[in-house]
Design an enzyme around this catalytic site. Sequence first.
Site, PDB file in Angstrom:
ATOM      1  N   SER A 135       4.826   1.139  -6.454  1.00 45.48           N
ATOM      2  CA  SER A 135       3.757   0.237  -6.915  1.00 45.48           C
ATOM      3  C   SER A 135       2.714   1.074  -7.648  1.00 45.48           C
ATOM      4  O   SER A 135       2.625   2.294  -7.425  1.00 45.48           O
ATOM      5  CB  SER A 135       3.116  -0.431  -5.695  1.00 45.48           C
ATOM      6  OG  SER A 135       1.912  -1.072  -6.048  1.00 45.48           O
ATOM      7  N   TYR A 148      -1.097   0.429   2.707  1.00 46.66           N
ATOM      8  CA  TYR A 148      -0.155   0.192   1.592  1.00 46.66           C
ATOM      9  C   TYR A 148      -0.219   1.368   0.616  1.00 46.66           C
ATOM     10  O   TYR A 148       0.814   1.880   0.187  1.00 46.66           O
ATOM     11  CB  TYR A 148      -0.530  -1.125   0.895  1.00 46.66           C
ATOM     12  CG  TYR A 148       0.485  -1.613  -0.129  1.00 46.66           C
ATOM     13  CD1 TYR A 148       1.772  -1.994   0.268  1.00 46.66           C
ATOM     14  CD2 TYR A 148       0.158  -1.721  -1.477  1.00 46.66           C
ATOM     15  CE1 TYR A 148       2.699  -2.467  -0.657  1.00 46.66           C
ATOM     16  CE2 TYR A 148       1.070  -2.193  -2.412  1.00 46.66           C
ATOM     17  CZ  TYR A 148       2.340  -2.566  -1.994  1.00 46.66           C
ATOM     18  OH  TYR A 148       3.257  -3.034  -2.920  1.00 46.66           O
TER      19      TYR A 148
END
Length: 266
Positions: A135, A148
């Site tokens: 990501s 995350y």
Amino acid sequence: MEIEGKTVLLTGATGGLGRTMALRLAGAGATLIVSGRKKDALTELVDQLPGSGHSIAVCDLGQPDAAARLAATLGPVDCLVANAALPATGRLTDLSEEQVARMLRVNLESPILLTQALLPGMLDRGRGKVVMIGSLAGKAGSPRSSVYNATKFGLRGFVFGLAGDLVGTGVGASVVAPGFVSEAGMFADSGAKAPASIGTATPSQVADAVVKAIAGEKIEIIVAPVKGRAMAHIALASPSLSHRMQSGSAGQKTADIVAKGQLDKR
Ligand SMILES: NC(=O)c1ccc[n+]([C@@H]2O[C@H](COP(=O)([O-])OP(=O)(O)OC[C@H]3O[C@@H](n4cnc5c(N)ncnc54)[C@H](OP(=O)(O)O)[C@@H]3O)[C@@H](O)[C@H]2O)c1
């Protein structure tokens, strides 16, 4: 690596991005092993895939030893697409120890252990590909995303180091790193709107990047509009500047909306 005729293990295949990846990879002639926790959803997905020989592997990657146990049930796998993940959002102080452990295991430990289990077979055959779905959160930190961020920075570093070890083996490693994705997936499901300064990509663009990663030799493929790429690049070069840009009330509000919309995926 040529995709046609290869066996691909795709984790998180029932998710917003995973479904599009599954359709694209099967359409390119791969034989898929689709994995996730929900047997019915996996069976339904396999029924929709073009081609034949696809199978399902039900597995909760949040359980200890799950990655090794999953790999042990499979025959030869030519390509791993490690796509399963939890959004892992929220303030650290609002997460339980158990939630943090699950987030780390599903997002970071399981992809690494699956790679470790599948790599010897790939090396023996002298061909294979490991694709991690990372990501832009692996380049830029943001509020409510500390865990995350930790997992996606970790996956990115894992691929860069592993790629160095694999030189000359016929096996490759890549990370595909989307920014915010519209239409489907963990961000779209949260109901939040992406900041106009960053923009969004589509699940179809992410699936294209996965095909490109398998077929080519790029180590990192970013899937985001130019403005999103630029912001992530600035964040990587200057975390303090990025922090200041995101610390205003608009950045904090967006982060809260995303985390609230993802509460059910902890
Ligand atoms: N959507 C975005 O905007 C975006 C942006 C950048 C990167 N990404 C990355 O893209 C990948 C796919 O995300 P997505 O948006 O498609 O998310 P999603 O719609 O929430 O799907 C997540 C997938 O992971 C699987 N999963 C979750 N927990 C699991 C567990 N304990 N064991 C096994 N499988 C588990 C889910 O399957 P089951 O629930 O059936 O188990 C589901 O198939 C992730 O790596 C994510 O970090 C997404």
